[in-house]
Scaffold this active site. Sequence first.
Site, short mmCIF file in Angstrom:
data_model
loop_
_atom_site.label_atom_id
_atom_site.label_comp_id
_atom_site.label_asym_id
_atom_site.label_seq_id
_atom_site.Cartn_x
_atom_site.Cartn_y
_atom_site.Cartn_z
N THR A 107 0.81 -1.22 0.00
CA THR A 107 0.00 0.00 0.00
C THR A 107 0.85 1.28 0.00
O THR A 107 1.98 1.27 0.50
CB THR A 107 -0.90 -0.02 1.26
OG1 THR A 107 -1.51 1.24 1.42
CG2 THR A 107 -0.11 -0.33 2.52
N ASP A 108 0.25 2.35 -0.47
CA ASP A 108 0.92 3.66 -0.39
C ASP A 108 0.98 4.16 1.06
O ASP A 108 1.74 5.08 1.38
CB ASP A 108 0.24 4.69 -1.30
CG ASP A 108 -1.26 4.86 -1.04
OD1 ASP A 108 -1.79 4.23 -0.10
OD2 ASP A 108 -1.90 5.62 -1.81
N GLU A 109 0.18 3.55 1.93
CA GLU A 109 0.13 4.02 3.33
C GLU A 109 1.45 3.86 4.06
O GLU A 109 1.67 4.49 5.09
CB GLU A 109 -0.95 3.26 4.11
CG GLU A 109 -2.32 3.59 3.63
CD GLU A 109 -3.41 3.22 4.63
OE1 GLU A 109 -3.12 3.09 5.82
OE2 GLU A 109 -4.56 3.09 4.19
N TYR B 43 -2.10 -0.76 10.87
CA TYR B 43 -2.17 -1.46 9.58
C TYR B 43 -0.95 -1.10 8.72
O TYR B 43 -0.26 -1.98 8.18
CB TYR B 43 -3.46 -1.07 8.84
CG TYR B 43 -3.42 -1.35 7.36
CD1 TYR B 43 -3.50 -2.65 6.89
CD2 TYR B 43 -3.26 -0.32 6.44
CE1 TYR B 43 -3.42 -2.92 5.52
CE2 TYR B 43 -3.19 -0.58 5.07
CZ TYR B 43 -3.27 -1.87 4.62
OH TYR B 43 -3.18 -2.12 3.27
N LYS C 25 2.13 -3.49 7.37
CA LYS C 25 2.45 -3.66 5.95
C LYS C 25 3.92 -3.28 5.71
O LYS C 25 4.63 -3.96 4.96
CB LYS C 25 1.55 -2.79 5.06
CG LYS C 25 0.14 -3.27 4.89
CD LYS C 25 -0.01 -4.64 4.27
CE LYS C 25 0.10 -4.70 2.78
NZ LYS C 25 -0.19 -6.08 2.26
#
Length: 325
Positions: free
Chosen positions: A114-116, A138, A142
């Site tokens: 993810t970009d997160e 989260y 990741k």
Amino acid sequence: MGSHFIKYILVKYPGYKVINFDKLTYAGNLENLREVENNPQYKFVQGDICDREAVNKVVEENKIDAIVNYAAESHVDRSIMDPDVFLRTEILGSFNLLEATKNFNLKKMVQVSTDEVYGSIEEGSFTEDSSFSPNSPYAAAKAGGDHLCRAYFVTYKTPIVVSHSCNFYGTNQFPEKLIPFFITNLIEGKKVPLYGDGKNVREWIHTSDHCRAIDVLLHQAEAGNVYNIGTGKELKNIEITKLILSEMEMGEEMIEPVKDRPGHDRRYSIDCSKLENDFGWKAEKDFETGLKETIAWYKNNPDWWQPLKNGEHAEYFKKQYLERK
Ligand code: TDX
């Protein structure tokens, strides 16, 4: 998202054998794969990537030569309430897949991330060289899995490619994420809870474009590389909400401003010129068209989402609602 990719691969590469190894958590749903369940090239195996033996068994027995890791606990709000399972799945699960990739000499593993992991950015966009700065349990989990991928390539030359994607949307998405949650609330005549001032920005990609990008990475990307997968389509949450309301012919009185999400990242933005420069990949689906199709799908498939929202998960939605009141 995994079910979209399985269907995409089976159509595009009819000679491939696809093994769907899935724990079937609350968000997994074999209904999404009903149309391929009798395809001789497809097989479902129920299992958990946190179970090392089960992973090794499925890889060995099926002579797997590549892994695409779509397995994740993916909902930020749930990670705030109960982070434990996120850490296990994203870190320990990725670790087990990397071990299998290394020990069984697989040709490739693609990590869907993810970009997160990059954190929030007020201006400009993160590139693949930006450092990680995750803000939710989260995103941190990741990031942990992605760091392991990097370490496995550097240490063992394990053939891994990591992808960081912006927010997905499309059909068959569990109705807890912003777009399907708001659409299904409105179909039910309920208001939509917009967090904080509604000005947080997300970048959006249709599931079909994401499938095409992972296909490219699986077949063409060189091991050890990292790719951002984005569209440049950045929208404030309030803008998306208004688009949904307008498409559904409802007014802004359906918006209910609620307490903000703790640690809510203000803006995600990724530069995906590497993917375009290396392989000519570009997103094709226009957001407004994709959103209309998604709304139509949820309107036409209440039997798919109503039991998810109102059955055994009703408790989660109620708890979320009370948190934000
Ligand atoms: O009820 C809501 N109200 C609201 O205002 C929900 C569910 C969300 N929001 C806001 C929070 C975010 O700013 O909408 C935005 C999108 O929220 P989510 O759909 O929960 O996605 P996000 O938090 O951006 O994380 C997603 O993108 C990266 C996915 O859930 C991750 O799995 C992905 O990796």
